[in-house]
Design a protein around this motif. Structure first.
Motif, PDB file in Angstrom:
ATOM      1  N   VAL A   1     -19.031 -53.836 -68.195  1.00 14.53           N
ATOM      2  CA  VAL A   1     -19.532 -53.673 -69.554  1.00 14.53           C
ATOM      3  C   VAL A   1     -20.054 -52.253 -69.732  1.00 14.53           C
ATOM      4  O   VAL A   1     -20.932 -51.820 -68.992  1.00 14.53           O
ATOM      5  CB  VAL A   1     -20.668 -54.671 -69.833  1.00 14.53           C
ATOM      6  CG1 VAL A   1     -21.137 -54.546 -71.269  1.00 14.53           C
ATOM      7  CG2 VAL A   1     -20.206 -56.079 -69.557  1.00 14.53           C
ATOM      8  N   LEU A   2     -19.505 -51.520 -70.679  1.00 15.35           N
ATOM      9  CA  LEU A   2     -20.006 -50.171 -70.944  1.00 15.35           C
ATOM     10  C   LEU A   2     -20.996 -50.181 -72.094  1.00 15.35           C
ATOM     11  O   LEU A   2     -21.968 -49.446 -72.105  1.00 15.35           O
ATOM     12  CB  LEU A   2     -18.852 -49.234 -71.277  1.00 15.35           C
ATOM     13  CG  LEU A   2     -17.750 -49.110 -70.215  1.00 15.35           C
ATOM     14  CD1 LEU A   2     -16.696 -48.127 -70.681  1.00 15.35           C
ATOM     15  CD2 LEU A   2     -18.328 -48.661 -68.889  1.00 15.35           C
ATOM     16  N   ILE A   3     -20.718 -51.005 -73.081  1.00 20.03           N
ATOM     17  CA  ILE A   3     -21.588 -51.113 -74.250  1.00 20.03           C
ATOM     18  C   ILE A   3     -21.707 -52.592 -74.571  1.00 20.03           C
ATOM     19  O   ILE A   3     -20.701 -53.312 -74.564  1.00 20.03           O
ATOM     20  CB  ILE A   3     -20.960 -50.402 -75.470  1.00 20.03           C
ATOM     21  CG1 ILE A   3     -20.824 -48.895 -75.243  1.00 20.03           C
ATOM     22  CG2 ILE A   3     -21.741 -50.699 -76.735  1.00 20.03           C
ATOM     23  CD1 ILE A   3     -22.115 -48.123 -75.296  1.00 20.03           C
ATOM     24  N   SER A   4     -22.912 -53.039 -74.820  1.00 21.24           N
ATOM     25  CA  SER A   4     -23.032 -54.424 -75.256  1.00 21.24           C
ATOM     26  C   SER A   4     -24.105 -54.514 -76.325  1.00 21.24           C
ATOM     27  O   SER A   4     -25.201 -53.993 -76.162  1.00 21.24           O
ATOM     28  CB  SER A   4     -23.347 -55.319 -74.061  1.00 21.24           C
ATOM     29  OG  SER A   4     -24.695 -55.689 -74.050  1.00 21.24           O
ATOM     30  N   ARG A   5     -23.754 -55.116 -77.417  1.00 17.11           N
ATOM     31  CA  ARG A   5     -24.720 -55.235 -78.507  1.00 17.11           C
ATOM     32  C   ARG A   5     -24.552 -56.617 -79.112  1.00 17.11           C
ATOM     33  O   ARG A   5     -23.460 -56.966 -79.589  1.00 17.11           O
ATOM     34  CB  ARG A   5     -24.437 -54.148 -79.550  1.00 17.11           C
ATOM     35  CG  ARG A   5     -25.320 -54.214 -80.762  1.00 17.11           C
ATOM     36  CD  ARG A   5     -26.715 -53.648 -80.466  1.00 17.11           C
ATOM     37  NE  ARG A   5     -27.558 -53.714 -81.647  1.00 17.11           N
ATOM     38  CZ  ARG A   5     -28.283 -54.800 -81.982  1.00 17.11           C
ATOM     39  NH1 ARG A   5     -28.261 -55.883 -81.225  1.00 17.11           N
ATOM     40  NH2 ARG A   5     -29.026 -54.790 -83.070  1.00 17.11           N
TER      41      ARG A   5
ATOM     42  N   ARG B   1     -26.241 -61.141 -83.230  1.00 14.03           N
ATOM     43  CA  ARG B   1     -26.843 -62.432 -83.542  1.00 14.03           C
ATOM     44  C   ARG B   1     -27.221 -63.122 -82.262  1.00 14.03           C
ATOM     45  O   ARG B   1     -26.827 -62.696 -81.182  1.00 14.03           O
ATOM     46  CB  ARG B   1     -25.842 -63.290 -84.308  1.00 14.03           C
ATOM     47  CG  ARG B   1     -25.532 -62.686 -85.646  1.00 14.03           C
ATOM     48  CD  ARG B   1     -24.774 -63.648 -86.496  1.00 14.03           C
ATOM     49  NE  ARG B   1     -24.771 -63.122 -87.844  1.00 14.03           N
ATOM     50  CZ  ARG B   1     -25.016 -63.871 -88.906  1.00 14.03           C
ATOM     51  NH1 ARG B   1     -25.237 -65.145 -88.773  1.00 14.03           N
ATOM     52  NH2 ARG B   1     -25.013 -63.325 -90.090  1.00 14.03           N
ATOM     53  N   THR B   2     -27.923 -64.221 -82.392  1.00 14.45           N
ATOM     54  CA  THR B   2     -28.462 -64.813 -81.170  1.00 14.45           C
ATOM     55  C   THR B   2     -27.675 -66.030 -80.739  1.00 14.45           C
ATOM     56  O   THR B   2     -28.141 -66.784 -79.900  1.00 14.45           O
ATOM     57  CB  THR B   2     -29.907 -65.222 -81.409  1.00 14.45           C
ATOM     58  OG1 THR B   2     -29.946 -65.891 -82.641  1.00 14.45           O
ATOM     59  CG2 THR B   2     -30.807 -64.046 -81.391  1.00 14.45           C
TER      60      THR B   2
ATOM     61  N   ARG C   1     -26.060 -62.787 -73.135  1.00 12.75           N
ATOM     62  CA  ARG C   1     -25.344 -61.632 -72.642  1.00 12.75           C
ATOM     63  C   ARG C   1     -24.187 -62.029 -71.718  1.00 12.75           C
ATOM     64  O   ARG C   1     -23.195 -61.346 -71.600  1.00 12.75           O
ATOM     65  CB  ARG C   1     -26.343 -60.764 -71.879  1.00 12.75           C
ATOM     66  CG  ARG C   1     -26.074 -59.316 -71.878  1.00 12.75           C
ATOM     67  CD  ARG C   1     -27.372 -58.577 -71.638  1.00 12.75           C
ATOM     68  NE  ARG C   1     -28.094 -58.408 -72.880  1.00 12.75           N
ATOM     69  CZ  ARG C   1     -27.826 -57.426 -73.726  1.00 12.75           C
ATOM     70  NH1 ARG C   1     -26.888 -56.572 -73.469  1.00 12.75           N
ATOM     71  NH2 ARG C   1     -28.498 -57.327 -74.852  1.00 12.75           N
TER      72      ARG C   1
ATOM     73  N   TYR D   1     -24.616 -46.484 -79.330  1.00  7.60           N
ATOM     74  CA  TYR D   1     -25.538 -47.539 -79.751  1.00  7.60           C
ATOM     75  C   TYR D   1     -26.088 -47.257 -81.146  1.00  7.60           C
ATOM     76  O   TYR D   1     -26.196 -48.151 -81.977  1.00  7.60           O
ATOM     77  CB  TYR D   1     -26.695 -47.676 -78.753  1.00  7.60           C
ATOM     78  CG  TYR D   1     -26.374 -48.602 -77.606  1.00  7.60           C
ATOM     79  CD1 TYR D   1     -26.012 -49.923 -77.855  1.00  7.60           C
ATOM     80  CD2 TYR D   1     -26.437 -48.173 -76.299  1.00  7.60           C
ATOM     81  CE1 TYR D   1     -25.715 -50.775 -76.813  1.00  7.60           C
ATOM     82  CE2 TYR D   1     -26.139 -49.024 -75.240  1.00  7.60           C
ATOM     83  CZ  TYR D   1     -25.779 -50.329 -75.513  1.00  7.60           C
ATOM     84  OH  TYR D   1     -25.481 -51.172 -74.494  1.00  7.60           O
ATOM     85  N   GLU D   2     -26.419 -45.997 -81.381  1.00  7.11           N
ATOM     86  CA  GLU D   2     -26.916 -45.645 -82.720  1.00  7.11           C
ATOM     87  C   GLU D   2     -25.866 -45.961 -83.767  1.00  7.11           C
ATOM     88  O   GLU D   2     -26.143 -46.528 -84.817  1.00  7.11           O
ATOM     89  CB  GLU D   2     -27.231 -44.145 -82.767  1.00  7.11           C
ATOM     90  CG  GLU D   2     -28.677 -43.807 -82.549  1.00  7.11           C
ATOM     91  CD  GLU D   2     -28.923 -42.342 -82.816  1.00  7.11           C
ATOM     92  OE1 GLU D   2     -28.930 -41.956 -83.994  1.00  7.11           O
ATOM     93  OE2 GLU D   2     -29.089 -41.579 -81.842  1.00  7.11           O
TER      94      GLU D   2
ATOM     95  N   ASP E   1     -25.170 -49.656 -84.468  1.00  8.14           N
ATOM     96  CA  ASP E   1     -26.243 -50.275 -85.235  1.00  8.14           C
ATOM     97  C   ASP E   1     -26.212 -49.832 -86.686  1.00  8.14           C
ATOM     98  O   ASP E   1     -26.654 -50.546 -87.579  1.00  8.14           O
ATOM     99  CB  ASP E   1     -27.605 -49.933 -84.629  1.00  8.14           C
ATOM    100  CG  ASP E   1     -28.141 -51.104 -83.834  1.00  8.14           C
ATOM    101  OD1 ASP E   1     -27.851 -52.243 -84.242  1.00  8.14           O
ATOM    102  OD2 ASP E   1     -28.824 -50.877 -82.824  1.00  8.14           O
TER     103      ASP E   1
END
Lengths: 738, 424
Positions: free
Chosen positions: B14-18, B21-22, B26, B108-109, B112
């Motif tokens: 995983v390089l990016i994980s966002r 919602r819940t 992960r 990440y910025e 989002d």
């Protein structure tokens, strides 16, 4: 209770750096913390250290700390409270970016403690003078609803959102619509409200505001607004026309999602438009943008193709002259190619069949086995669809059989069976060539098909008995579908040439009743045996009965499901051709849900469907009157059909998508005879097959009701409703004695 | 609605994980790794396991993955993934594992900013660049007014343009770029020929200019003056969001307020009267089971003042080829065993010219008789100042309050890459 990191190791170093006196070092440590978090390491122990870095003027650092908070707020609810102050202060910051960031993040924290502090700032931000803050706040209401619905209702946020639809900024309108829709959907999902009296009912005045905002907002906003427009119930034809006119320009948008959303709105509101000219114009305008979607990236293309497939089932005329654009490129991904071939067959007509056939022949020489098979199948479908082209199709198939590539030959044999079904007694010259490939066949389906052909044309094939003898010898080693076909074919042979095949029929009936472990095969053998020994004339009438012709169904899904899916163009449901309940949440659909849907569904459609089922049921009953054997014959092949279907995932999709419908019928006709089984077709024949043998003795005694009412109520709809719905299943059914 | 967004490398890390919602933990990332990354036979870009659907797009050994639990809008999700990719390209120049690892903070910025609670937000690259930068911004440095301006722009009706653009010299460059797609049958019939065109524009214009753009679009020309024959029939047009669609729908005028700098104004598709710049005549004979002989002739079918450049012809050879021999008087030819093709490169081919290649491929005997699928010959090329569809830009008018003069430049380019295929 927080767990302190041990005094060594990575987390400890991070914690030291997070508390460093140098700003750069702290910021770097935050970045490293986020990096660890991303790869899945547990850095929740650093919570208090990270939190200390929240108060900063550096926007980037702030965002990083917020990112960390969003991930771990749930695990450290006591500590989150320390952050509240900063958040609340930030929502008053003169910089709108900071205000929006704070309200956006607070909504994502998902800790009970912080929610209570969210309402006041949210109230303020919804009325912020800056549209960027307002649009962020609008979505925050949906986040809050997700956490604590009561808070949204008690604070009047819903009414506030409804007011915001009139906002002067189109982006705010779009996000408000997205938030309201989100709340609406989850309220229905949790049973807090129903579709009719939902939280977001689109009234005429809302409609007008949406139509105005549509032309001004961003691409994603347009999708949200179009989705809302799709839900609007138009009052009269004029209103529907008006909506269509306003939405049509969106076809020219660069974003494929907007185009498909516009198609959806048009398809829904077109239902009410009765002006012929208007409908034709809308359909005409829809075609070019759909074709253009084919030059999008492959994934978007695929979504578009699946939807085009649906649209063509409703309006076959939509892309009449565009077959060539669906020709596969050599380097298209497989999933795109398969879908294109499907659509090409749908668009086939006498004018373009030559071009189609030469393409399909080309594909049949490619490397990928699945795609080759698909292409050969498509040739067969073309033959069945277009009478005038059948001969050309057969010639292409013969050329392919001559390549002697194993899987090509096998698929071609399966396809030839369908061509014989459609055009009996026309291509008998092909039979010797097929029979000469007997040794190459190793797949059950291909074997079964060839055996069927031999049995059907036993009178013209001189060595039919020898050929069938090969399969009789290996009978116990064959797959059940092959056994069933062998059994039937030998009986056919016997009825046609009784003198020369007495021995073989005796042998197979013996083997099938004594050495076979499949109850279906055994039952069928018993039935044949009794038929033959009691009344050979009846046996002839049953086994050699005239078979109804087959045709390519125009739709692969039931009419009511098709309407439902057309209302969901662009979504996952439309990609899978399945209703969304089958793959999202809540597990499998219960019988109650199915029944409710049938009751709630379009009156006209369900009435129609009921009529169809009654008619089909009568048909089945006629057969029952004639002789019980014939229905029983249908049964094993139904089982065989489901068995084969579940082998290939694509086919499984189809069956899962449509299986709810036979069940609908079942429920509506028999008042819930056996509605516990929502899995589809499989359970019905299974339960019957299981009890079959026990009932056999009674049955032999000639009692017509021997099967019991439960068995009966299960049985008739299975083959009958399957017919209009499912193509592969249909052929399997017809393959049997039905 | 997107519940989670991931980037994986080829190994499944995983390089990016966002998680937006819940509804997930992960660990959902592991499911994807097992089911897709380590599965060699993935046959669909959407995979649904239980009630969770994974959408993935592959780019340079990266997986860009969106996850949802709802009946999400599949078209939107894929469009979003591709938008993310193009934003990354604009920010980092390339999209690969290294770029993602080096810039994860900015990514990440970005994710989002362009997505909130699973709903895509403003994703205009130009606007994003004003407030998400690779250098960190200290909030005191940007005056609150400045960010007010940014946010107003990000949400406004003209979200793609700042109001205060100033240039000394007002210029606009228009590039008409056409991709020709061709499938030609072995008999030399055109099975399918069409043009995917796009008009790329670079606008360096002061203020908030209103532009009007005119093409030799048949529907427009026929309406105004009859009898002209050089008009082009456009099957379909799609526009950048700056173009007023309602106006186009009403009378096919293309009017817009352009973003500052480079953007794609429109895409179009044309299928009638496509002029094929290169004609390829292959003749391939299989001599017994041990040799294949090729003669391929290429003719340049356009004005001899123009020329095709970077012509690359890829001639497939059977899988069991051992050696090849190529004789190409023009250009260079070589056999690439890894791809099973003979690649013939011609740097420049003048209009009207013709050249040919002769080649033989020797094959090893194989125990099983394999059928050679005969993939098509593929040609790549570029022809400057030529449009296969015949499209011409008739005018570009710029109206602005201050009524300045502006200079406009137009270029045409026709090219083929990967979709100009001739079967044999």
């Amino acid at each position: 209770m927080s767990i302190r990191a041990p005094r060594k190791g990575e987390n400890y170093e991070l914690s030291v750096d997070l508390n460093s006196e140098y700003r750069e070092k702290r910021k770097d440590a935050i970045k490293r913390t986020i990096a660890s978090m991303t790869v899945g390491k547990d850095v929740s122990g650093l919570f208090p250290d990270v939190l200390k870095n929240m108060q900063t003027d550096d926007l980037e650092q702030k965002k990083l700390v917020y990112l960390y908070l969003m991930n771990y707020a749930k695990t450290q609810p006591e500590l989150v409270i320390l952050a509240v102050n900063t958040f609340v202060k930030d929502t008053d910051d003169p910089n709108p970016l900071v205000r929006a960031l704070a309200i956006r993040t607070m909504g994502c924290l998902r800790a009970e403690k912080i929610i209570d502090y969210l309402c006041d700032p949210l109230q303020k931000c919804l009325k912020d003078e800056n549209p960027y803050v307002r649009k962020t706040a609008a979505l925050c209401v949906a986040k809050l609803y997700d956490l604590k619905p009561d808070l949204v209702l008690d604070n009047g946020f819903l009414d506030q959102l409804l007011e915001m639809i009139a906002d002067s900024n189109p982006m705010v309108v779009a996000n408000t619509v997205a938030a309201l829709t989100d709340i609406h959907v989850s309220a229905i999902g949790s049973g807090a409200s129903s579709e009719d009296s939902g939280y977001f009912t689109i009234t005429t005045s809302i409609l007008n505001k949406l139509l105005i905002a549509l032309n001004e907002c961003s691409e994603w906003g347009r999708v949200a607004i179009l989705n809302a427009l799709a839900r609007y119930q138009a009052h009269d034809e004029k209103e529907s026309e008006h909506i269509c006119e306003r939405v049509v320009p969106q076809f020219q948008h660069a974003n494929g999602a907007v185009v498909l959303a516009a198609v959806k709105v048009i398809m829904i509101h077109m239902r009410k438009v009765h002006r012929e000219e208007m409908t034709r114009q809308l359909v005409r305008k829809m075609a070019p943008p759909l074709v253009t979607l084919l030059s999008s990236p492959p994934e978007v293309q695929w979504v578009a193709l699946r939807n085009i497939n649906l649209l063509l089932q409703k309006r076959p005329d939509i892309l009449q002259n565009e077959m060539r654009v669906f020709f596969c490129k050599y380097n298209d991904p497989l999933y795109v190619k398969v879908e294109k071939v499907d659509i090409m067959v749908r668009l086939a007509s006498e004018n373009n069949v030559d071009a189609l056939l030469s393409e399909l022949k080309e594909y049949a020489s490619e490397v990928d086995v699945d795609f080759v098979r698909k292409s050969i199948k498509a040739i067969g479908q073309t033959a069945v669809k277009i009478d005038a082209a059948a001969e050309r199709c057969v010639n292409v198939l013969l050329e392919l059989i001559n390549t002697r590539v194993s899987y090509v030959v096998q698929e071609a044999v399966v396809v030839m069976k369908d061509i014989f079904r459609k055009y009996p007694k026309t291509y008998e010259g092909v039979i010797p060539i097929l029979c000469s490939n007997l040794d190459e066949l190793d797949e059950p389906e291909a074997k079964a098909s060839l055996i069927w052909i031999i049995g059907e044309y036993a009178n013209t094939i001189d060595n039919a008995a020898d050929l069938l003898g090969i399969f009789v010898d290996s009978f116990t080693e064959e797959a059940y579908p092959v056994q069933l076909q062998t059994l039937t074919a030998v009986v056919k042979l016997f009825l046609i040439k009784p003198d020369s095949s007495q021995a073989i029929v005796q042998r197979i009936l013996n083997t099938a009743t004594k050495d076979c472990d499949s109850p279906d095969v055994r039952d069928r053998a018993y039935i044949y045996w009794r038929l033959l020994s009691m009344d050979p004339a009846a046996a002839k009438a049953v086994v050699l009965a005239h078979r109804p012709p087959i045709s390519i169904p125009r739709t692969t899904v039931a009419p009511s499901l098709l309407e439902e899916l057309l209302g969901e163009v662009g979504t996952l449901a439309s990609v899978y051709h399945k209703p969304s309940e089958t793959f999202i949440g809540k597990g499998r659909i219960g019988a109650d849900a199915v029944r409710n849907r049938a009751e709630l569904g379009d009156d006209q459609l369900s009435a129609q469907k009921a009529l169809q089922t009654v008619a089909a049921g009568q048909q089945a009953e006629n057969l029952l009157d004639f002789d019980d054997a014939s229905t029983i014959e249908g049964q094993p092949s139904g089982l065989a059909a489901t068995g084969i279907l579940s082998q290939t995932p694509a086919a499984a999709n189809i069956i899962a998508g449509t299986s709810t419908n036979p069940l609908d019928d079942l429920v509506s006709i028999f008042g819930g005879g056996d509605s516990g089984s929502s899995g589809g077709l499989a359970p019905a024949p299974m339960s019957f097959g299981g009890g079959g043998f026990g009932g056999m003795g009674q049955f032999g005694a000639g009692a017509p009701g021997a099967l019991g009412t439960a068995g009966l109520s299960n049985m008739p709809p299975t083959p009958a409703t399957a017919k209009p719905n499912m193509h592969p299943e249909q052929q399997e059914d017809l393959l049997g004695l039905f | 609605m997107i519940s989670a967004f991931f980037i994986f490398n080829q190994k499944g890390e995983v390089l990016i994980s966002r998680l937006y919602r819940t509804d997930f933990k992960r660990s959902i990332a592991d499911v994807f790794r097992i089911q897709v990354v380590s599965n060699s036979d993935v046959r669909s870009p959407i995979i649904t396991l239980g009630s969770t659907s994974f959408f993935h797009v592959r780019i340079n050994n990266l997986y860009v993955v969106a996850v949802t639990k709802t009946n999400a809008n599949a078209a939107l999700v894929f469009e979003f993934c591709y938008r993310f990719i193009s934003i990354c390209k604009a920010y980092f120049g390339k999209v690969d594992e290294e770029a993602v690892k080096n810039n994860f903070v900015v990514i990440y910025e970005l994710i989002d900013e362009i997505n909130d609670f699973g709903y895509p937000q403003n994703s205009e690259i130009d606007t994003l660049k004003t407030y998400i930068t690779t250098e960190s911004i200290v909030s005191t440095n940007i005056a609150a007014e400045e960010s007010s301006k940014i946010t107003t722009q990000a949400t406004g009706a003209i979200s793609w343009r700042r109001a205060d653009v100033r240039y000394k010299k007002n210029e606009a460059f228009v590039d008409v770029i056409e991709n020709v797609n061709l499938s030609m049958s072995a008999k030399g019939n055109v099975l399918r020929a069409d043009v995917d065109g796009h008009i790329q524009m670079r606008a360096y214009l002061t203020g908030t200019p209103e532009c009007k753009f005119g093409l030799n679009d048949k529907l427009v020309i026929d309406k105004n003056d009859k009898g002209q024959s050089d008009a082009v029939e456009l099957d379909d047009c799609r526009f950048h969001q700056c173009v007023s669609l309602a106006e186009f729908d009403a009378d096919r005028t293309i009017s817009f307020v352009p973003p500052d700098g480079e953007f794609e104004l429109m895409r179009y598709r044309s299928t009638s009267n496509v002029k094929l710049p290169l004609r390829v005549i292959p003749s391939v004979t299989e001599v017994g089971t041990t040799q294949v002989q090729y003669t391929v002739i290429v003719k340049a079918n356009f004005n001899n003042k123009l020329s095709a450049t970077d012509v690359v012809i890829r001639i497939p050879t059977p899988l069991n080829t051992t050696t090849t021999e190529c004789k190409a008087p023009t250009g260079k030819a070589k056999y690439v065993p890894a791809e099973n093709v003979i690649i013939w490169k011609i740097a420049r081919l003048q209009g009207g010219a013709e050249c040919s290649i002769r080649a033989t491929a020797d094959l090893t005997r194989t125990t099983t008789r394999q059928v050679w699928a005969r993939p098509p010959i593929d040609v790549d090329f570029q022809v400057l100042m030529f449009t296969a569809s015949g499209l011409i830009v008739r005018f570009l008018k710029v109206f602005e309050k201050s009524n300045y003069q502006s200079v406009k430049w137009v270029r045409y380019l026709t090219k083929a890459s990967g979709n100009y295929q001739i079967r044999f």
